[in-house]
Structures are given as C-alpha cells and as structure tokens.
Design an enzyme around this catalytic site. Structure first.
Site, PDB file in Angstrom:
ATOM      1  N   LYS A  51     -29.035  14.068   7.986  1.00  0.00           N
ATOM      2  CA  LYS A  51     -28.352  12.788   7.729  1.00  0.00           C
ATOM      3  C   LYS A  51     -27.864  12.164   9.026  1.00  0.00           C
ATOM      4  O   LYS A  51     -27.189  12.820   9.819  1.00  0.00           O
ATOM      5  CB  LYS A  51     -27.181  12.991   6.766  1.00  0.00           C
ATOM      6  CG  LYS A  51     -27.646  13.210   5.346  1.00  0.00           C
ATOM      7  CD  LYS A  51     -26.489  13.323   4.376  1.00  0.00           C
ATOM      8  CE  LYS A  51     -27.026  13.634   2.983  1.00  0.00           C
ATOM      9  NZ  LYS A  51     -25.966  14.077   2.081  1.00  0.00           N
ATOM     10  N   GLY A  52     -28.196  10.903   9.239  1.00  0.00           N
ATOM     11  CA  GLY A  52     -27.739  10.178  10.418  1.00  0.00           C
ATOM     12  C   GLY A  52     -28.617  10.379  11.641  1.00  0.00           C
ATOM     13  O   GLY A  52     -28.394   9.761  12.676  1.00  0.00           O
ATOM     14  N   LYS A  81     -26.669   9.514  17.038  1.00  0.00           N
ATOM     15  CA  LYS A  81     -25.477  10.223  16.560  1.00  0.00           C
ATOM     16  C   LYS A  81     -25.743  11.718  16.746  1.00  0.00           C
ATOM     17  O   LYS A  81     -26.878  12.141  16.574  1.00  0.00           O
ATOM     18  CB  LYS A  81     -25.262   9.926  15.061  1.00  0.00           C
ATOM     19  CG  LYS A  81     -25.038   8.440  14.770  1.00  0.00           C
ATOM     20  CD  LYS A  81     -25.045   8.162  13.258  1.00  0.00           C
ATOM     21  CE  LYS A  81     -24.999   6.658  13.009  1.00  0.00           C
ATOM     22  NZ  LYS A  81     -25.026   6.278  11.581  1.00  0.00           N
ATOM     23  N   ASP A 102     -22.046   2.785   8.490  1.00  0.00           N
ATOM     24  CA  ASP A 102     -23.345   3.423   8.365  1.00  0.00           C
ATOM     25  C   ASP A 102     -23.993   2.809   7.115  1.00  0.00           C
ATOM     26  O   ASP A 102     -23.302   2.185   6.298  1.00  0.00           O
ATOM     27  CB  ASP A 102     -23.140   4.938   8.194  1.00  0.00           C
ATOM     28  CG  ASP A 102     -24.441   5.667   7.922  1.00  0.00           C
ATOM     29  OD1 ASP A 102     -25.435   5.372   8.602  1.00  0.00           O
ATOM     30  OD2 ASP A 102     -24.464   6.527   7.008  1.00  0.00           O
ATOM     31  N   LEU A 103     -25.282   2.952   6.964  1.00  0.00           N
ATOM     32  CA  LEU A 103     -25.982   2.362   5.807  1.00  0.00           C
ATOM     33  C   LEU A 103     -26.378   3.415   4.760  1.00  0.00           C
ATOM     34  O   LEU A 103     -25.876   3.412   3.631  1.00  0.00           O
ATOM     35  CB  LEU A 103     -27.231   1.617   6.294  1.00  0.00           C
ATOM     36  CG  LEU A 103     -28.153   1.064   5.206  1.00  0.00           C
ATOM     37  CD1 LEU A 103     -27.487  -0.096   4.474  1.00  0.00           C
ATOM     38  CD2 LEU A 103     -29.479   0.600   5.821  1.00  0.00           C
ATOM     39  N   ASP A 104     -27.292   4.303   5.176  1.00  0.00           N
ATOM     40  CA  ASP A 104     -27.863   5.268   4.229  1.00  0.00           C
ATOM     41  C   ASP A 104     -26.798   6.266   3.772  1.00  0.00           C
ATOM     42  O   ASP A 104     -26.221   6.967   4.592  1.00  0.00           O
ATOM     43  CB  ASP A 104     -29.025   6.026   4.898  1.00  0.00           C
ATOM     44  CG  ASP A 104     -30.123   5.081   5.373  1.00  0.00           C
ATOM     45  OD1 ASP A 104     -30.654   4.342   4.542  1.00  0.00           O
ATOM     46  OD2 ASP A 104     -30.443   5.085   6.589  1.00  0.00           O
ATOM     47  N   GLU A 152     -18.861   6.721   7.256  1.00  0.00           N
ATOM     48  CA  GLU A 152     -20.019   7.619   7.349  1.00  0.00           C
ATOM     49  C   GLU A 152     -20.130   8.595   6.182  1.00  0.00           C
ATOM     50  O   GLU A 152     -19.128   8.976   5.578  1.00  0.00           O
ATOM     51  CB  GLU A 152     -19.862   8.487   8.605  1.00  0.00           C
ATOM     52  CG  GLU A 152     -20.498   7.907   9.844  1.00  0.00           C
ATOM     53  CD  GLU A 152     -22.019   7.945   9.823  1.00  0.00           C
ATOM     54  OE1 GLU A 152     -22.592   8.654   8.977  1.00  0.00           O
ATOM     55  OE2 GLU A 152     -22.639   7.272  10.662  1.00  0.00           O
ATOM     56  N   ASP A 153     -21.345   9.056   5.923  1.00  0.00           N
ATOM     57  CA  ASP A 153     -21.557  10.148   4.969  1.00  0.00           C
ATOM     58  C   ASP A 153     -22.083  11.400   5.683  1.00  0.00           C
ATOM     59  O   ASP A 153     -22.273  12.433   5.058  1.00  0.00           O
ATOM     60  CB  ASP A 153     -22.575   9.753   3.892  1.00  0.00           C
ATOM     61  CG  ASP A 153     -23.965   9.596   4.468  1.00  0.00           C
ATOM     62  OD1 ASP A 153     -24.099   8.964   5.537  1.00  0.00           O
ATOM     63  OD2 ASP A 153     -24.925  10.120   3.870  1.00  0.00           O
ATOM     64  N   THR A 171     -30.013   5.547  -0.175  1.00  0.00           N
ATOM     65  CA  THR A 171     -31.299   5.786   0.467  1.00  0.00           C
ATOM     66  C   THR A 171     -31.374   7.150   1.132  1.00  0.00           C
ATOM     67  O   THR A 171     -32.475   7.595   1.479  1.00  0.00           O
ATOM     68  CB  THR A 171     -31.565   4.708   1.538  1.00  0.00           C
ATOM     69  OG1 THR A 171     -30.308   4.345   2.082  1.00  0.00           O
ATOM     70  CG2 THR A 171     -32.250   3.499   0.955  1.00  0.00           C
ATOM     71  N   SER A 208     -26.330   1.739  11.840  1.00  0.00           N
ATOM     72  CA  SER A 208     -27.285   2.672  11.223  1.00  0.00           C
ATOM     73  C   SER A 208     -28.366   3.024  12.225  1.00  0.00           C
ATOM     74  O   SER A 208     -28.837   2.149  12.962  1.00  0.00           O
ATOM     75  CB  SER A 208     -27.924   2.020   9.998  1.00  0.00           C
ATOM     76  OG  SER A 208     -29.034   2.794   9.565  1.00  0.00           O
ATOM     77  N   ALA A 209     -28.779   4.291  12.215  1.00  0.00           N
ATOM     78  CA  ALA A 209     -29.876   4.710  13.099  1.00  0.00           C
ATOM     79  C   ALA A 209     -31.222   4.240  12.566  1.00  0.00           C
ATOM     80  O   ALA A 209     -32.243   4.383  13.235  1.00  0.00           O
ATOM     81  CB  ALA A 209     -29.876   6.232  13.211  1.00  0.00           C
TER      82      ALA A 209
HETATM   83  C1  G6P Z   1     -30.383   7.051   9.113  1.00  0.00           C
HETATM   84  C2  G6P Z   1     -30.641   8.106   8.045  1.00  0.00           C
HETATM   85  C3  G6P Z   1     -31.609   9.144   8.547  1.00  0.00           C
HETATM   86  C4  G6P Z   1     -32.858   8.496   9.132  1.00  0.00           C
HETATM   87  C5  G6P Z   1     -32.473   7.536  10.248  1.00  0.00           C
HETATM   88  C6  G6P Z   1     -33.681   6.815  10.830  1.00  0.00           C
HETATM   89  O1  G6P Z   1     -29.555   7.588  10.076  1.00  0.00           O
HETATM   90  O2  G6P Z   1     -29.431   8.723   7.661  1.00  0.00           O
HETATM   91  O3  G6P Z   1     -31.961   9.969   7.459  1.00  0.00           O
HETATM   92  O4  G6P Z   1     -33.740   9.464   9.640  1.00  0.00           O
HETATM   93  O5  G6P Z   1     -31.592   6.575   9.718  1.00  0.00           O
HETATM   94  O6  G6P Z   1     -34.228   5.988   9.830  1.00  0.00           O
HETATM   95  P1  G6P Z   1     -35.621   5.244   9.920  1.00  0.00           P
HETATM   96  O7  G6P Z   1     -35.613   4.359   8.691  1.00  0.00           O
HETATM   97  O8  G6P Z   1     -35.622   4.444  11.185  1.00  0.00           O
HETATM   98  O9  G6P Z   1     -36.681   6.256   9.892  1.00  0.00           O
HETATM   99 MG    MG Z   2     -25.685   7.974   6.425  1.00  0.00          MG
END
Ligand code: G6P
Ligand code: MG
Length: 223
Positions: free
Chosen positions: A49-50, A151, A13-15, A175-176, A21, A120-121
């Site tokens: 989150k996610g 997710k 996962d990224l954020d 993941e977080d 972020t 990452s989403a």
């Molecule tokens: C990740 C983050 C979410 C965010 C989603 C979509 O999963 O954890 O907080 O809403 O990405 O991100 P975006 O940058 O496409 O709005």
């Molecule tokens: Mg995350």
C-alpha cells in the site's frame, strides 16, 4: 502537538482513503505474483500500500526470491500487464466507489475553507478521480512523476503542502498505508491513519474507517 486551529489544509492519499481502489491494486498484483510464482500474503498486501508501481513489483519479486530473474524490460512488461488489469477494474468505477463519509467530509472542508491537495503515488489518480466525479475537489495534485523518492519519504507530502501554499505544520495528511503515515510524520504534518490501528500505530489520529473521519472527531483527538 499541533493545535486544531493551526490546521489550514488537508493533503489526501487516494487509494484506500477516497476510494477502495486499494482492493483493485491488490487483486491486480496478486495476479502478477501468481504468474511469476511469488508467494502472496496479507503482510505483502499491506506492505504494498502506498508503494509506487515499479517498487511494488520489486517487493513481489523479492518475496519470491526472484529479483534477479527478470531483465528491466521484462519487469516493465510485468508492471504494464498489472496496470492494464488494474485499469479494467477502474473502468467499471462510478461515484458509488467513493468510501463512506468522504463526499460529505470533502464538502465540509470546502465549506470551512480548508485547502485540499492530493498526494497519491498513483499515475492513475486523475483518471480515478474523474470516474468518481471528484475532480473538482482536487485542483492541486502532486505529479508522482516529479518525485525522486516514494513514500515513506516525506517528499510527496511536502509537495502536497507546497501546492496549496501552506507550511507542513498547517496540514493534516490522510493515509491508509503505514508507509504513507511515516511519510506524513517525516514531513512534519499531522497524520490521520485510517484502518487497522496496529498497522497505523504511528499515526497522530486514528480512525477504523472513513465514516468516522469528521472535523469534530479530528478536533477532539487533537485537543
Ligand atoms: C498508490 C497505491 C499503490 C500503487 C501506487 C502506484 O500508492 O496505494 O498500491 O502501487 O499508487 O499506482 P499506479 O496506479 O501508478 O500503478
Ligand atoms: Mg493508500
């Protein structure tokens, strides 16, 4: 449980894992919640989150009993406004925004020939990686636009494994978010949850923060 020696790749996962972020996402959503008059709570913040951009907006509106108040076009406008505010924060990012220990962990993975992909989403993931100067570590990125479900559905983690030509059982997902850990588990990968162990109770391996995540620590929690 899968053996450490079976693991050949990591799906990240990224954020909130690579970089913080998740704080920027929360800040930008909080502004939207205030604007529409939806209550903001720690529970809502953790639950977002996610979750994809439009689904996040729906969760915020639902928290304020506002789901039916906006047309689809107005919802798109609200989500776009959130993204504009989020991108202002992303623009100020530098490699200093990489979470503790992550750069070294990625270097260790490369040195040990583990394969790496990103699940990452976020549609902004390539931009964030570029600001962090980590693009080269992630040649394989799942395109969130290609997904039919977000997710906690396993789809994104299954694609993450597929991109590096591994079976899910050969991958560790990191993941977080509770929804993310659920997705990894449903994909039959080994899950690492980083953060509050109560929220991430379902994770196979738990760390309080990214600095604790090393190959040795993972190995000792698996064997
Ligand atoms: C990740 C983050 C979410 C965010 C989603 C979509 O999963 O954890 O907080 O809403 O990405 O991100 P975006 O940058 O496409 O709005
Ligand atoms: Mg995350």
């Amino acid at each position: 449980m899968t053996k450490f020696t079976d693991i050949k790749g990591f799906v990240f996962d990224l954020d909130g894992v690579i970089t913080d972020t998740s704080v920027f996402h929360s800040q930008a959503w909080h502004q939207v919640a205030d604007k529409v008059g939806a209550p903001w709570s720690q529970e809502l913040e953790d639950g977002l989150k996610g979750i994809s951009r439009m689904d996040s907006l729906e969760m915020i509106l639902k928290a304020g009993n506002l789901s039916d108040k906006y047309t689809e076009d107005e919802k798109v406008d609200l989500a776009t406004e959130k993204n504009t505010n989020y991108l202002k924060l992303v623009d100020q990012m530098t490699p200093a925004n990489i979470l503790p220990g992550i750069k070294k962990f990625l270097d260790d993975l490369k040195a040990h020939n583990y394969l790496i992909s990103l699940a990452s989403a976020s549609k902004n993931a390539p931009k964030v990686l570029s600001k962090l100067q980590l693009t080269d570590y992630f040649p394989q990125i799942v395109d969130p636009q290609s997904l039919t479900k977000g997710k906690p559905d396993p789809e994104i983690y299954l694609k993450g494994a597929e991109l590096i030509n591994l079976k899910p059982e050969q991958c560790i997902g990191v993941e977080d978010a509770a929804a993310g850990v659920e997705a990894i588990n449903a994909a039959n990968e080994t899950s690492i949850g980083i953060g509050d162990p109560k929220i991430l109770a379902a994770a196979d391996i738990k760390f309080n923060d990214t600095g604790e995540m090393t190959l040795d620590h993972i190995k000792s929690q698996m064997n």
